[in-house]
Design an enzyme around this catalytic site. Structure first.
Site: not given
Length: 486
Positions: A14, A36-37, A80, A132-134, A187, A190-191, A194, A264
């Site tokens: 979360l 969430n942990r 990740a 993607s899209g933040g 993806k 895509h990055n 970007e 990242k």
């Protein structure tokens, strides 16, 4: 504790992206279970952003899974790497054959390939979905690029297409990409693109601000105008807004931001994959290296006091130069996308994926960071020629690059004379000139390799695949080295 299965999907993790995807799903009528942990994070979410929704929270993964209708769908929005494997391991005791695990993070596609195999061996299904899209995209409609176990697609399609961005009268920016790691590969690229888009815009800003001395108000107007033409895109739009933004003292905030760019890893992964597959994704690589150079801030400051370069402002036609910078940015952007789709073609061969190139462009039309009107042209190019080898061979893009070429070259020449770095523009033009030339000096390289290492060469007057070795000095032998391409 007895839990009645009633939720359509579960989500663990979360942070900002996870929370906003949950709220997006709730908006579309799906009942979502969350975990969430850190239990406090779950409680804060339920009493805060999710208050008044149908979202339900649990303090254990066992309860989360028990709350889901069968087949269960659990989406992971965790960091990740090891965290994904750890979460999957914790979920496994509670899942049954046919259940679906969805990894919505920025995972490496090789990890997604492995996870697909590992989960399928247990009778489970895996989806590696690039999102993607933040923050804004996650909340109101991202671009989603799912791949993994094909049998999972019918089980997740309705939800992910419902929450995705929509274009062209309701077409979702989400469709099945391909097997195992294909979704996360798309993806990743895509990055990488970007990174390239951001770099070509940054180079335009640098040239116009430093060479022409445009004020931030003038830059705001330039980017506003550009956003109404071929360069219409989210990144040009936000650059326009950044130029107009003022700090509390009334000064442009962008000037107060330290010039060290973070990253990242997905740009690096794209460049590394291009090397592994032998595809020249040079602009993305230069964009990554530009960020690395920017991070050498202390060294650059020290070097600026020692290493001299050209001085003086640009003394040509100001309005014409602004137009040339537009053309350099546009042409370089076309090259970057052409290279990205070259990489897709090679990856599809290497990993046995059936990628829909026009469909990929369509998925990027809305919701994602690189969304732009330009992507519609790419979709059209592949619709007209599904086996198109390179976007530069499409009549539209060939014509656009041809029209922009003169200004593109003038900008690079001016940047060299002024000592302003334009690595993306320069690398893009070098690739273009290399790609359009029927003969390159690689014949000399092959001669050199054969001279010092007996690596052999092919001849223009002989069939391809026939190799020769020359005893260049008269002292060497006739034995040739084995021929291979690493």
């Amino acid at each position: 504790m007895s839990v009645v299965p009633s939720s359509n999907i579960g989500l663990t993790g979360l942070a900002v992206m996870g929370q906003n995807l949950v709220l997006n799903m709730d908006d579309h009528g799906y009942r979502v279970s969350v975990f969430n942990r850190t239990p406090e994070k779950t409680r804060e979410f339920l009493s805060g952003p999710a208050k008044g929704t149908n979202v339900v929270g649990f303090e254990s993964l066992e309860e989360l899974v028990a709350s889901l209708e069968r087949p269960r769908r659990v989406m992971l929005m965790v960091r990740a790497g090891d965290a994904v494997d750890s979460t999957i391991s914790q979920l496994l005791p509670f899942l049954e054959p046919g259940d679906v695990v969805i990894d919505g993070g920025n995972s490496n596609f090789l990890d997604s390939r492995r996870r697909t195999t590992e989960l399928e061996e247990r009778g489970l299904l895996f989806v590696g979905a690039g999102v993607s899209g933040g923050e804004e995209g996650a909340r109101h409609g991202p671009s989603i690029m799912p791949g993994g176990s094909p049998a999972a697609w019918p089980l997740v399609k309705e939800i992910v297409q419902a929450i995705a961005a929509k274009v062209d009268g309701g077409t979702p920016c989400c469709d099945w990409v391909g097997e195992d790691g294909a979704g996360h590969y798309v993806k990743m690229v895509h990055n990488g693109i970007e990174y390239g888009d951001m770099q070509v815009i940054a180079e335009a800003y640098h040239l116009l601000h430093v060479a022409l001395g445009l004020s931030h108000d003038e830059l705001h107007e330039v980017f506003s105008t550009w956003n109404e033409g071929e360069l219409d895109s989210y990144l040009i739009e936000i650059t326009r807004d950044i130029m107009a933004f003022r700090d509390e003292d009334g000064e442009p905030l962008v000037d107060k931001i330290l010039d060290t760019a973070g990253q990242k890893g997905t740009g690096k992964w794209t460049a590394a994959s291009s090397l592994e597959l032998g595809m020249p994704v040079t602009l993305v690589a230069e964009a990554v290296y530009a960020r690395i150079v920017s991070a050498l801030k202390d060294e650059r400051v020290a070097a600026s006091a020692v290493l001299a370069g050209p001085a003086g402002p640009f003394d040509g036609d100001r309005d014409a130069f602004i137009g040339d910078v537009h053309d350099a940015l546009y042409a370089s952007k076309i090259i970057s996308y052409a290279q990205g789709f070259m990489l897709f073609r090679e990856a599809a061969k290497e990993f046995d994926w059936n990628l829909n190139y026009g469909g990929i462009a369509l998925m990027w039309r809305g919701g994602c960071i690189i969304r732009s009107a330009f992507l519609g042209r790419i979709n059209e190019a592949f619709d007209q020629q599904p086996e198109l080898d390179n976007l530069l061979l499409d009549p539209y893009f060939a014509g656009e690059v041809q029209d922009a070429q003169a200004g593109w070259r003038r900008v690079i020449a001016a940047a060299v004379e002024l000592g302003i770095p334009v690595p993306a523009y320069s690398s893009a033009l070098s690739f273009f000139d290399g790609y359009r030339n029927g003969r390159l000096p690689a014949n000399l390289i092959q001669a050199q390799r054969d001279y010092f290492g007996a690596h052999t060469y092919e001849r223009v007057d002989k069939p391809r695949g026939e190799f020769f070795h020359t005893n260049w000095t008269g002292r060497g032998g006739d034995t040739a080295s084995g021929t291979y391409t690493a």
